[in-house]
Design an enzyme around this catalytic site. Sequence first.
Site, PDB file in Angstrom:
ATOM      1  N   PHE A 122       4.909  -2.707   5.909  1.00  0.00           N
ATOM      2  CA  PHE A 122       3.579  -2.191   5.592  1.00  0.00           C
ATOM      3  C   PHE A 122       2.752  -3.365   5.077  1.00  0.00           C
ATOM      4  CE2 PHE A 122       0.770   0.308   2.696  1.00  0.00           C
ATOM      5  CZ  PHE A 122       0.413   1.351   3.528  1.00  0.00           C
ATOM      6  N   ARG A 263      34.137  -0.897 -25.397  1.00  0.00           N
ATOM      7  CA  ARG A 263      33.969  -2.046 -26.289  1.00  0.00           C
ATOM      8  C   ARG A 263      34.328  -1.685 -27.731  1.00  0.00           C
ATOM      9  NH1 ARG A 263      33.975  -7.464 -26.545  1.00  0.00           N
ATOM     10  NH2 ARG A 263      32.470  -8.259 -28.077  1.00  0.00           N
ATOM     11  N   HIS A 333      25.172  -3.654 -23.953  1.00  0.00           N
ATOM     12  CA  HIS A 333      26.208  -4.580 -23.485  1.00  0.00           C
ATOM     13  C   HIS A 333      26.276  -5.875 -24.300  1.00  0.00           C
ATOM     14  CE1 HIS A 333      26.373  -1.898 -20.055  1.00  0.00           C
ATOM     15  NE2 HIS A 333      27.365  -2.584 -19.534  1.00  0.00           N
ATOM     16  N   GLU A 358       3.073  -1.168  -5.163  1.00  0.00           N
ATOM     17  CA  GLU A 358       2.493   0.153  -4.826  1.00  0.00           C
ATOM     18  C   GLU A 358       1.496   0.590  -5.902  1.00  0.00           C
ATOM     19  OE1 GLU A 358       4.679   2.999  -2.749  1.00  0.00           O
ATOM     20  OE2 GLU A 358       6.207   1.592  -2.063  1.00  0.00           O
TER      21      GLU A 358
HETATM   22  C1  LIG Z   1       8.947  -7.491  -4.301  1.00  0.00           C
HETATM   23  C2  LIG Z   1       7.583  -7.052  -3.854  1.00  0.00           C
HETATM   24  C3  LIG Z   1       7.462  -6.271  -2.718  1.00  0.00           C
HETATM   25  C4  LIG Z   1       6.206  -5.881  -2.253  1.00  0.00           C
HETATM   26  N1  LIG Z   1       6.101  -5.170  -1.072  1.00  0.00           N
HETATM   27  C5  LIG Z   1       4.868  -4.965  -0.548  1.00  0.00           C
HETATM   28  C6  LIG Z   1       4.742  -4.385   0.770  1.00  0.00           C
HETATM   29  O1  LIG Z   1       5.733  -4.016   1.410  1.00  0.00           O
HETATM   30  N2  LIG Z   1       3.488  -4.262   1.295  1.00  0.00           N
HETATM   31  C7  LIG Z   1       2.380  -4.654   0.619  1.00  0.00           C
HETATM   32  O2  LIG Z   1       1.274  -4.541   1.167  1.00  0.00           O
HETATM   33  N3  LIG Z   1       2.458  -5.200  -0.632  1.00  0.00           N
HETATM   34  C8  LIG Z   1       3.679  -5.364  -1.213  1.00  0.00           C
HETATM   35  N4  LIG Z   1       3.783  -5.949  -2.472  1.00  0.00           N
HETATM   36  C9  LIG Z   1       2.573  -6.363  -3.161  1.00  0.00           C
HETATM   37  C10 LIG Z   1       2.211  -5.521  -4.364  1.00  0.00           C
HETATM   38  O3  LIG Z   1       1.813  -4.235  -3.960  1.00  0.00           O
HETATM   39  C11 LIG Z   1       1.153  -6.276  -5.167  1.00  0.00           C
HETATM   40  O4  LIG Z   1       1.813  -7.374  -5.769  1.00  0.00           O
HETATM   41  C12 LIG Z   1       0.460  -5.411  -6.189  1.00  0.00           C
HETATM   42  O5  LIG Z   1      -0.373  -4.474  -5.573  1.00  0.00           O
HETATM   43  C13 LIG Z   1      -0.372  -6.211  -7.181  1.00  0.00           C
HETATM   44  O6  LIG Z   1      -1.212  -7.125  -6.538  1.00  0.00           O
HETATM   45  P1  LIG Z   1      -1.204  -8.662  -7.010  1.00  0.00           P
HETATM   46  O7  LIG Z   1       0.201  -9.118  -7.052  1.00  0.00           O
HETATM   47  O8  LIG Z   1      -2.160  -9.398  -6.173  1.00  0.00           O
HETATM   48  O9  LIG Z   1      -1.721  -8.607  -8.518  1.00  0.00           O
HETATM   49  P2  LIG Z   1      -3.253  -8.590  -9.015  1.00  0.00           P
HETATM   50  O10 LIG Z   1      -4.006  -7.522  -8.306  1.00  0.00           O
HETATM   51  O11 LIG Z   1      -3.784  -9.964  -8.979  1.00  0.00           O
HETATM   52  O12 LIG Z   1      -3.056  -8.125 -10.524  1.00  0.00           O
HETATM   53  C14 LIG Z   1      -2.716  -9.038 -11.569  1.00  0.00           C
HETATM   54  C15 LIG Z   1      -2.829  -8.279 -12.893  1.00  0.00           C
HETATM   55  O13 LIG Z   1      -4.182  -7.835 -13.097  1.00  0.00           O
HETATM   56  C16 LIG Z   1      -4.210  -6.432 -13.288  1.00  0.00           C
HETATM   57  N5  LIG Z   1      -5.437  -5.877 -12.720  1.00  0.00           N
HETATM   58  C17 LIG Z   1      -5.946  -6.066 -11.466  1.00  0.00           C
HETATM   59  N6  LIG Z   1      -7.073  -5.397 -11.306  1.00  0.00           N
HETATM   60  C18 LIG Z   1      -7.317  -4.746 -12.482  1.00  0.00           C
HETATM   61  C19 LIG Z   1      -8.329  -3.871 -12.965  1.00  0.00           C
HETATM   62  N7  LIG Z   1      -9.374  -3.468 -12.185  1.00  0.00           N
HETATM   63  N8  LIG Z   1      -8.240  -3.418 -14.235  1.00  0.00           N
HETATM   64  C20 LIG Z   1      -7.189  -3.770 -15.022  1.00  0.00           C
HETATM   65  N9  LIG Z   1      -6.197  -4.576 -14.630  1.00  0.00           N
HETATM   66  C21 LIG Z   1      -6.256  -5.057 -13.372  1.00  0.00           C
HETATM   67  C22 LIG Z   1      -2.959  -5.911 -12.604  1.00  0.00           C
HETATM   68  O14 LIG Z   1      -2.569  -4.651 -13.120  1.00  0.00           O
HETATM   69  C23 LIG Z   1      -1.956  -7.014 -12.922  1.00  0.00           C
HETATM   70  O15 LIG Z   1      -1.453  -6.825 -14.212  1.00  0.00           O
HETATM   71  C24 LIG Z   1       5.044  -6.269  -2.972  1.00  0.00           C
HETATM   72  C25 LIG Z   1       5.179  -7.029  -4.147  1.00  0.00           C
HETATM   73  C26 LIG Z   1       6.415  -7.433  -4.575  1.00  0.00           C
HETATM   74  C27 LIG Z   1       6.508  -8.284  -5.827  1.00  0.00           C
END
Ligand SMILES: Cc1cc2nc3c(=O)[nH]c(=O)nc-3n(C[C@H](O)[C@H](O)[C@H](O)COP(=O)(O)OP(=O)(O)OC[C@H]3O[C@@H](n4cnc5c(N)ncnc54)[C@H](O)[C@@H]3O)c2cc1C
Length: 379
Positions: A122, A263, A333, A358
């Site tokens: 996705f 333990r 643990h 998600e």
């Molecule tokens: C192991 C893994 C698997 C994944 N699998 C998928 C996948 O299959 N498909 C896919 O499309 N994506 C996938 N992702 C991506 C994931 O959905 C995103 O990492 C996530 O949506 C957050 O986006 P970002 O990492 O860019 O963080 P950012 O959006 O940059 O957020 C950084 C921080 O800012 C906060 N923040 C952002 N906007 C706001 C706001 N308006 N108000 C308050 N706080 C805010 C966030 O909560 C977070 O704490 C995956 C991620 C990981 C780590």
Amino acid sequence: MDFDLTEEQAQIRQLARDFCDAEVAPGARELDRTEAFPDELLPRLFEIGFLGAPVPETYGGMGVDYLSYGLIVEELGRTDASIRSMVSVNVGLVATALLNWGTEEQRREWLPRLATEGLGAFGLTEPGAGSDPSSMTTGASRDGDDWILNGSKIWITNGARGILTIVFARAGDEGITAFLVPQDSPGYDGHSIHGKLGLRAGDTAEVVLRDVRVPDHYRLGEVGQGLKIALNALDSGRFSLAAGATGISQACLDAAVRYADERIQFGRKISSFQLVQQLIAEIYLDLEPSRALYWKVAWKHMKGERHTVESSVAKTFCSEAAVRNADRAVQVHGGYGYSDEYPVGRYLRDARVTTLYEGTSQIQRLLLGRHLTGENAFT
Ligand SMILES: Cc1cc2nc3c(=O)[nH]c(=O)nc-3n(C[C@H](O)[C@H](O)[C@H](O)COP(=O)(O)OP(=O)(O)OC[C@H]3O[C@@H](n4cnc5c(N)ncnc54)[C@H](O)[C@@H]3O)c2cc1C
């Protein structure tokens, strides 16, 4: 909470429990240690049917109800969250989007393959567009009856080791649109990311799209409907994530009780100390509502009702509960929890991502806040 399971649901849960204990749990530590893709286990998951659990039999799936699917996912989460995550994305996001938005031709072509042959991915997140997917820059331009896709995606589960990715791309002024992109398309380049904190056996990929040609009959839904399709799929993905996180909480309880019974300190089992019992009781206090919340989503789904809010509540609570519970299980643990001789360290690392993907915990609170107040605090 067993009293409400039908005989069939109880049987499915037992099947999943037995399979996971016999075939998933034994290899989990080594896969985590070596960051290896589960090449041997994957064919078994297809064989047993879990990769198409709620997909109707006419499309090659098992055709089980939504709660049964959740029970399977919980058992996978209990034994190996990397495997759980692969299944959740394949079923909860990709197959669901195809079922809800695909043409009959698209469903007949892809659903049986995703249930029996290869994984679906996705592709929503981009390096510059995570919590705010509407700012994505991957582009789709028309070329006769085809589309040409260019851009890059990041963190895409199953994005390098699958057969199909649903790619969300901006079709100029017409808006974000979803496309079915076979992973062997020329110009599709997926690379697994290594060095992750958790989910180390799963394929999480960076995907680069260079002039990837997609025929119009591989467009999923209408032009401009992409975000609607993504958000709709996330209602189901978040349910699956909640069930998987509940599995981690259950694993934490099992491990903590087992270790506390073995333990000995101060000449007594540590399970006889009140403060150790408190940690264990707190795990249980977070586990029970977790299960109730994902079951509630399942019931709403089976009644044909929308469950956007319930999925968001379950996702938020179950993921945060799993993080708290894994931390408590490590505490029970002591120093041994800090090595991979015991699985609790892996539970903590695997649980950690569930409050991030998600929709982060912050984004879930904004969604709930908007639902409850009618005010949009996103921007
Ligand atoms: C192991 C893994 C698997 C994944 N699998 C998928 C996948 O299959 N498909 C896919 O499309 N994506 C996938 N992702 C991506 C994931 O959905 C995103 O990492 C996530 O949506 C957050 O986006 P970002 O990492 O860019 O963080 P950012 O959006 O940059 O957020 C950084 C921080 O800012 C906060 N923040 C952002 N906007 C706001 C706001 N308006 N108000 C308050 N706080 C805010 C966030 O909560 C977070 O704490 C995956 C991620 C990981 C780590």
